[in-house]
Design a protein around this motif. Structure first.
Motif, PDB file in Angstrom:
ATOM      1  N   LYS A   1    -111.107  61.578  -3.708  1.00  0.00           N
ATOM      2  CA  LYS A   1    -111.251  60.813  -4.940  1.00  0.00           C
ATOM      3  C   LYS A   1    -110.098  59.818  -5.104  1.00  0.00           C
ATOM      4  O   LYS A   1    -110.304  58.658  -5.496  1.00  0.00           O
ATOM      5  N   TYR A   2    -108.884  60.268  -4.819  1.00  0.00           N
ATOM      6  CA  TYR A   2    -107.712  59.433  -5.068  1.00  0.00           C
ATOM      7  C   TYR A   2    -107.263  58.619  -3.853  1.00  0.00           C
ATOM      8  O   TYR A   2    -106.596  57.587  -4.016  1.00  0.00           O
TER       9      TYR A   2
ATOM     10  N   ASN B   1    -102.017  68.225  -5.855  1.00  0.00           N
ATOM     11  CA  ASN B   1    -102.866  68.812  -6.897  1.00  0.00           C
ATOM     12  C   ASN B   1    -102.251  70.036  -7.566  1.00  0.00           C
ATOM     13  O   ASN B   1    -101.251  70.591  -7.095  1.00  0.00           O
TER      14      ASN B   1
ATOM     15  N   MET C   1    -110.440  66.164  -4.622  1.00  0.00           N
ATOM     16  CA  MET C   1    -109.356  65.393  -5.237  1.00  0.00           C
ATOM     17  C   MET C   1    -108.670  64.468  -4.239  1.00  0.00           C
ATOM     18  O   MET C   1    -108.260  63.362  -4.596  1.00  0.00           O
TER      19      MET C   1
ATOM     20  N   GLU D   1    -117.045  65.954 -10.397  1.00  0.00           N
ATOM     21  CA  GLU D   1    -116.926  65.454  -9.019  1.00  0.00           C
ATOM     22  C   GLU D   1    -117.128  66.591  -8.010  1.00  0.00           C
ATOM     23  O   GLU D   1    -117.723  66.386  -6.939  1.00  0.00           O
TER      24      GLU D   1
ATOM     25  N   GLU E   1    -111.818  72.069  -4.034  1.00  0.00           N
ATOM     26  CA  GLU E   1    -111.095  71.205  -4.974  1.00  0.00           C
ATOM     27  C   GLU E   1    -110.227  70.185  -4.247  1.00  0.00           C
ATOM     28  O   GLU E   1    -110.140  69.025  -4.647  1.00  0.00           O
TER      29      GLU E   1
ATOM     30  N   PRO F   1    -103.557  65.606  -9.895  1.00  0.00           N
ATOM     31  CA  PRO F   1    -104.842  66.023 -10.465  1.00  0.00           C
ATOM     32  C   PRO F   1    -104.954  67.542 -10.581  1.00  0.00           C
ATOM     33  O   PRO F   1    -104.344  68.298  -9.823  1.00  0.00           O
TER      34      PRO F   1
ATOM     35  N   GLU G   1    -110.073  69.353 -14.203  1.00  0.00           N
ATOM     36  CA  GLU G   1    -110.372  68.010 -14.686  1.00  0.00           C
ATOM     37  C   GLU G   1    -111.340  67.271 -13.757  1.00  0.00           C
ATOM     38  O   GLU G   1    -111.685  66.120 -14.014  1.00  0.00           O
ATOM     39  N   ASN G   2    -111.759  67.941 -12.681  1.00  0.00           N
ATOM     40  CA  ASN G   2    -112.618  67.289 -11.684  1.00  0.00           C
ATOM     41  C   ASN G   2    -113.888  68.084 -11.397  1.00  0.00           C
ATOM     42  O   ASN G   2    -114.455  67.985 -10.307  1.00  0.00           O
TER      43      ASN G   2
END
Length: 470
Positions: A218-219, A66, A215, A120, A211, A112, A116-117
């Motif tokens: 999420k990925y 990230n 992230m 989420e 964060e 990421p 941008e998240n």
């Protein structure tokens, strides 16, 4: 059998991926408010080398790293430069990508950014609130640390000991907003003129720890194979990631935790860091030395060990890298007069050295022993290339293996082949040979010096004269 040292259990464990043949791996990236220093690069290079070895062993690697592009340091830098946080982030993400490309770090599968998240992140925090693991206070949201029963397991700390440190390092006004001094922020209420986003708790921005939980899951999914980062992230960052993530999902967050050692400087081996002001940026150092030297210097130390940054150690790395490059050149030179066929004895020695390399790297990515096998391979290559007659298939096998094993450390040996001499250089080489045959050694030395001034180094070998460009 590949083994890794798991910080969570403090033991070496056989690596067993969740999905056979695949590795899902998350590595904490930089906070992009400045150029990365060599200490930051150590982590990026260490885990890129680990990734490359997994790929060498046939795994498909899903690698996520990230960018922290909003936090106190970002806000401070934006104010100092009289610009915006996104502008600072864009500038230094671009610099990060350029600097890491220079030292041959493969781009992550995904890079990421926290900004941008935000949706989420808000959803993640809401779930923690609903489950009773988090609470809102004056626009902030905090995590109830004591509610997570395994808190402190990763960093081997007791929560009662942490309470003393927390009360000493937290501002009074923040302590007043917390139920408990050890609670940590998931969301921070916006201060005047700060970057912020709307949320159910008012305008604000995410805390640092949340964060990465968002992230990574999420990925890579709620559970994944490897989480990596520097030793300084074990506590509180990674400890908090585990608490957040496992409270939300009810599943084990990461199966293996890998942490790289520090870069140290000076006689007292002080950790390199921006806060201590003893850092050297990658942006600056690669203007002074070949980036491959920096890469080689860092990649050939086992990732958990500290690295002492010094000119002496850089020079040693440059010398060792040069030996590998010369071995590659020796093989490339002999291809032109090699006979058809292969040398079975040398092929057997090559297979043995490759097995030694794999055994070393399978042992928690032991780079020192791994590169030692590559040095032995280079010696074998030099001895074989010096023989009067060589076999083409064996030269090619030595060359391919040398390039492949070096590439695990991020070194491009196949870029070390000199370009063909132009007509003028070849003429000088021919004139020097004629002078030597006529015993005009003064002229031969003069031509050698002229070529050296052009960056052309001549090497007299039993197979004739060859050259390389410095």
């Amino acid at each position: 059998m590949l083994q890794v040292f798991n910080t969570l259990t403090r033991t070496k464990e056989t690596f067993k991926p969740i999905t056979p043949g695949e590795v899902k791996m998350y590595v904490c990236g930089p906070t992009v408010y400045n150029y990365i220093h060599i200490g930051n690069a150590r982590s990026a290079i260490a885990f890129d080398t680990i990734r490359r070895y997994f790929e060498y062993r046939g795994f498909k690697v899903d690698y996520v790293s990230n960018f922290t592009d909003v936090d106190d340091k970002m806000i401070k830098r934006a104010k100092e430069d009289q610009t915006t946080v996104p502008a600072i982030a864009d500038r230094f993400i671009k610099a990060f990508m350029a600097d890491t490309e220079a030292v041959n770090i493969e781009p992550a599968t995904a890079h990421p950014r926290a900004s941008e998240n935000i949706p989420e992140i808000i959803d993640f925090i809401n779930v923690l609130i609903e489950k009773g693991y988090a609470y809102e206070s004056a626009g902030d949201v905090y995590y109830r640390t004591r509610k997570f029963k395994n808190y402190g397991q990763l960093s081997d700390q007791r929560i009662d000991d942490l309470e003393v440190g927390a009360s000493q390092h937290t501002a009074d006004e923040e302590t007043d907003r917390k139920e408990d001094p050890v609670d940590f922020a998931l969301w921070k209420a916006a201060k005047p003129d700060e970057i912020s986003w709307p949320s159910p708790w008012g305008a604000g921005r995410p805390g640092w720890h949340i964060e990465c939980s968002v992230m990574s899951t999420k990925y890579l999914g709620d559970s994944f194979d490897i989480h990596g980062g520097g030793q300084d992230l074990e506590f509180p960052h990674h400890e908090n990631e585990i608490a957040q993530s496992e409270a939300k999902t009810g599943q084990k967050f990461a199966n293996y935790w890998l942490h790289n050692g520090f870069v140290t400087v000076g006689d007292d081996n002080e950790k390199m860091s921006k806060s201590l002001g003893n850092f050297v940026t990658v942006h600056d150092i690669i203007k002074q030395i070949d980036p491959q030297i920096l890469r080689f210097f860092m990649a050939t130390t086992q990732y958990r060990r500290p690295i002492q940054y010094s000119q002496k150690n850089l020079d040693e790395a440059a010398n060792n890298l040069s030996k590998l490059q010369n071995a590659y050149r020796n093989l490339a030179y002999r291809l032109k007069d090699a006979d058809a066929g292969e040398d079975a004895d040398v092929q057997t020695q090559l297979a043995t050295l490759t097995a030694h390399f794999v055994a070393a790297m399978d042992d928690d990515f032991n780079a020192q022993n791994g590169i030692a096998a590559v040095y032995e391979l280079a010696k074998l290559a030099n001895v074989y290339a010096g023989q009067a007659r060589v076999q083409k298939a064996t030269i090619q096998a030595l060359q391919t293996t040398l390039v492949t094993l070096a590439s695990v450390f991020g070194v491009k040996l196949d870029a070390a082949t000199p370009e063909l001499a132009d007509a003028d250089i070849q003429t000088l080489i021919d004139e020097r040979e004629a002078a030597r045959q006529n015993k005009d050694f003064a002229k031969a030395d003069q031509i050698r010096d002229e070529l050296k001034a052009q960056g052309i180094v001549l090497e007299d070998t039993p197979q004739g004269v060859r050259f390389r460009k410095d």
